[in-house]
Design an enzyme around this catalytic site. Sequence first.
Site, short mmCIF file in Angstrom:
data_model
loop_
_atom_site.label_atom_id
_atom_site.label_comp_id
_atom_site.label_asym_id
_atom_site.label_seq_id
_atom_site.Cartn_x
_atom_site.Cartn_y
_atom_site.Cartn_z
CD GLN A 87 -1.46 0.00 3.50
OE1 GLN A 87 -2.66 0.16 3.30
NE2 GLN A 87 -0.68 0.19 4.89
CG HIS A 147 -3.25 -4.70 3.02
ND1 HIS A 147 -4.29 -3.94 2.16
CD2 HIS A 147 -3.98 -5.60 4.65
CE1 HIS A 147 -5.11 -4.27 3.16
NE2 HIS A 147 -4.94 -4.99 4.22
CD GLU A 160 -4.05 -7.89 6.88
OE1 GLU A 160 -3.39 -8.69 5.62
OE2 GLU A 160 -4.48 -7.20 6.81
CE LYS A 187 -10.25 -11.34 5.32
NZ LYS A 187 -10.85 -9.79 4.72
CG HIS A 188 -5.01 -12.39 5.07
ND1 HIS A 188 -5.87 -13.32 4.31
CD2 HIS A 188 -5.46 -11.16 4.95
CE1 HIS A 188 -6.66 -12.14 3.20
NE2 HIS A 188 -6.90 -11.22 4.09
#
Length: 209
Positions: A16, A43, A97, A100-101
């Site tokens: 980003q 990001h 992050e 979630k990922h």
Amino acid sequence: ASAAAQDYDFFYLVLQWPGSYCDTKQSCCYPRSGKPAADFGIHGLWPNRDDGSYPQNCNPNSAFDPSKVSDLLSSLRSNWPTLACPTSDGLKFWAHEWEKHGTCAQNLFNEHGYFQTALSLRDELKVLDALAAAGISPDGGYYTQAAIKSAIQQGTGYAPYVDCNRDESGNTQLYQLYFCVAADASGFVECPVSPGGRPCGNRVEFPAF
Ligand code: 5GP
Ligand code: 5GP
Ligand code: 5GP
């Protein structure tokens, strides 16, 4: 417990531009460590499937533990800064992050490996240098999306997907760059599928930060 199987085909490494996060109607807050450098920050590193879908929040038993990345904190502050309000130290962003990922790629890495891998992939790209070499700099000027992509392709070897947002006056600007990374995280690859995202049009502002 059995190890989780790989449920994705590649990763997006999403960078980003802080200037474009901050000059929006919503604005931003600098992290506790101060104003980040005027450079692309991370990001996230997101496992994704070839059909465009993606797994998320894969392991509720693997909450982010800052003590596991203590040796990476200064690098995370510099290269993965949070710009959301209210001001924070970044731990919330990194926790989000990872949970979630990152937890969807635990076949490949633990928490430390997730952050270390994202940081070194970002280091490889040197996106600002690639843009500068083509005369594209964060000077508030306008560039074509094609010129931005081609400059990054020339300098890094890979053409990113360009995601735009709008500044406070409604101008379309360079917000995020999506690069694709092989499923074993060994390096960059051409993207198998385009992410969703906002269309840029062909007049893209590159705001200062
Ligand atoms: P946004 O609406 O800001 O594009 O996306 C919100 C969030 O959804 C992202 O920050 C990311 O966590 C997730 N997301 C959006 N698009 C994708 C995608 O194509 N792949 C993956 N893995 N996550 C995505
Ligand atoms: P994603 O869009 O990856 O699902 O979620 C990003 C989350 O992290 C959102 O809740 C967002 O508010 C928060 N966040 C904190 N700092 C940042 C930042 O600097 N950039 C972005 N895009 N999200 C951030
Ligand atoms: P094309 O296949 O002609 O490159 O693009 C097809 C459509 O996707 C066009 O509307 C074009 O503007 C859009 N597009 C192509 N590349 C990008 C990109 O990097 N970012 C965004 N946001 N849109 C793109």
